[in-house]
Design an enzyme around this catalytic site. Structure first.
Site, PDB file in Angstrom:
ATOM      1  N   ASP A 131       0.860  -1.182   0.000  1.00  0.00           N
ATOM      2  CA  ASP A 131       0.000   0.000   0.000  1.00  0.00           C
ATOM      3  C   ASP A 131       0.898   1.235   0.000  1.00  0.00           C
ATOM      4  O   ASP A 131       1.854   1.306   0.783  1.00  0.00           O
ATOM      5  CB  ASP A 131      -0.895   0.020   1.246  1.00  0.00           C
ATOM      6  CG  ASP A 131      -1.926  -1.107   1.227  1.00  0.00           C
ATOM      7  OD1 ASP A 131      -1.960  -1.877   0.254  1.00  0.00           O
ATOM      8  OD2 ASP A 131      -2.692  -1.197   2.210  1.00  0.00           O
ATOM      9  N   ASP A 154     -15.552  -4.127  -0.686  1.00  0.00           N
ATOM     10  CA  ASP A 154     -15.099  -3.739   0.650  1.00  0.00           C
ATOM     11  C   ASP A 154     -16.316  -3.632   1.563  1.00  0.00           C
ATOM     12  O   ASP A 154     -17.218  -2.830   1.305  1.00  0.00           O
ATOM     13  CB  ASP A 154     -14.357  -2.411   0.581  1.00  0.00           C
ATOM     14  CG  ASP A 154     -13.168  -2.472  -0.376  1.00  0.00           C
ATOM     15  OD1 ASP A 154     -12.516  -3.530  -0.427  1.00  0.00           O
ATOM     16  OD2 ASP A 154     -12.908  -1.470  -1.061  1.00  0.00           O
TER      17      ASP A 154
END
Length: 237
Positions: free
Chosen positions: A10, A132
């Site tokens: 990330d 998500d």
């Protein structure tokens, strides 16, 4: 073991980071050079990499395609890339920078016609649907906003349209090292047994990954557990 092992990088401000439950204020930096980290993953025996442009997710357009290009130029890893893919120009930029696949979540909620056009143009092998989940509902825009869509109906609509790959993240567990949502993933696989489901969020040990493998989950993404030495990769690969 048949489960596909996918480490994650990330990116915020050019650094390898992990957040807790998507909170940008709860950031831990694990490396200053994402490309170097990707090379290390390849050296350890991984073949696949999940790269998330957190700057892009926050800005609502791709920010770190140059880092993606560096990674795909320096390694032979199969890289899937997500974060900030909102327009035709964004998705083209990601593929041009070397992504083998892209993960798209928010657009599938807010602009389904656009998502479906990408699915048709690039094919289901190159598009990963990002699902998500927070409290059973799909969240969008870097997990900052919850929609009214519930997980299984959301997935069913897109599976019927040809989606084959889904990255499902339980936001409540992401970065928390408290174990994955195994029951949630088992429920998804029961509903869609042919789906290539990528479990994400909460992995804390080799045992977590072994449990997901036993449940028949096709793939798993992990980050913090690797960076903090809580999984023994040599015993998994």
């Amino acid at each position: 073991m048949t489960i596909e092992l996918i480490p994650a990088i990330d990116i915020i401000n050019g650094q390898c980071v992990r957040l807790c439950r998507g909170d940008y204020a709860a950031k831990t930096v694990y490396g200053e050079d994402p490309t170097k980290m990707a090379c290390e993953f390849e050296r350890r025996g991984f073949r696949r990499l999940h790269v998330v442009d957190l700057d892009g997710a926050k800005s609502r357009h791709i920010v770190n395609s140059h880092i993606l290009r560096n990674i795909t130029s320096a390694t032979q890893l199969t890289v899937d890339f997500g974060g900030g893919i909102k327009t035709d120009a964004d998705i083209e930029e990601a593929f041009d920078a070397g992504a083998s696949m892209v993960t798209v979540g928010s657009v599938a909620v807010t602009h389904p016609q656009l998502f479906n056009s990408w699915l048709e143009k690039y094919g289901p092998d190159k598009i990963i649907l990002g699902a998500d989940v927070r409290d059973g509902k799909i969240a969008v825009n870097g997990w900052k906003k919850d929609s009214d869509l519930r997980l299984l109906p959301f997935l069913r609509d897109y599976v019927e349209r040809g989606v084959k790959n889904v990255l499902c993240t339980d936001i409540s567990r992401d970065g928390m090292l408290n174990g994955p949502s195994s029951a949630l993933y088992a429920e998804v696989m029961k509903a869609f047994p042919h789906l290539h489901l990528i479990a994400s969020g909460g992995v804390s040990s080799n045992e977590d990954i072994i449990q997901l493998d036993r449940l028949g989950i096709p793939a798993v993404v992990f980050g913090k557990a690797y960076y903090e030495g809580k999984i023994d990769i040599d015993k998994l690969i």
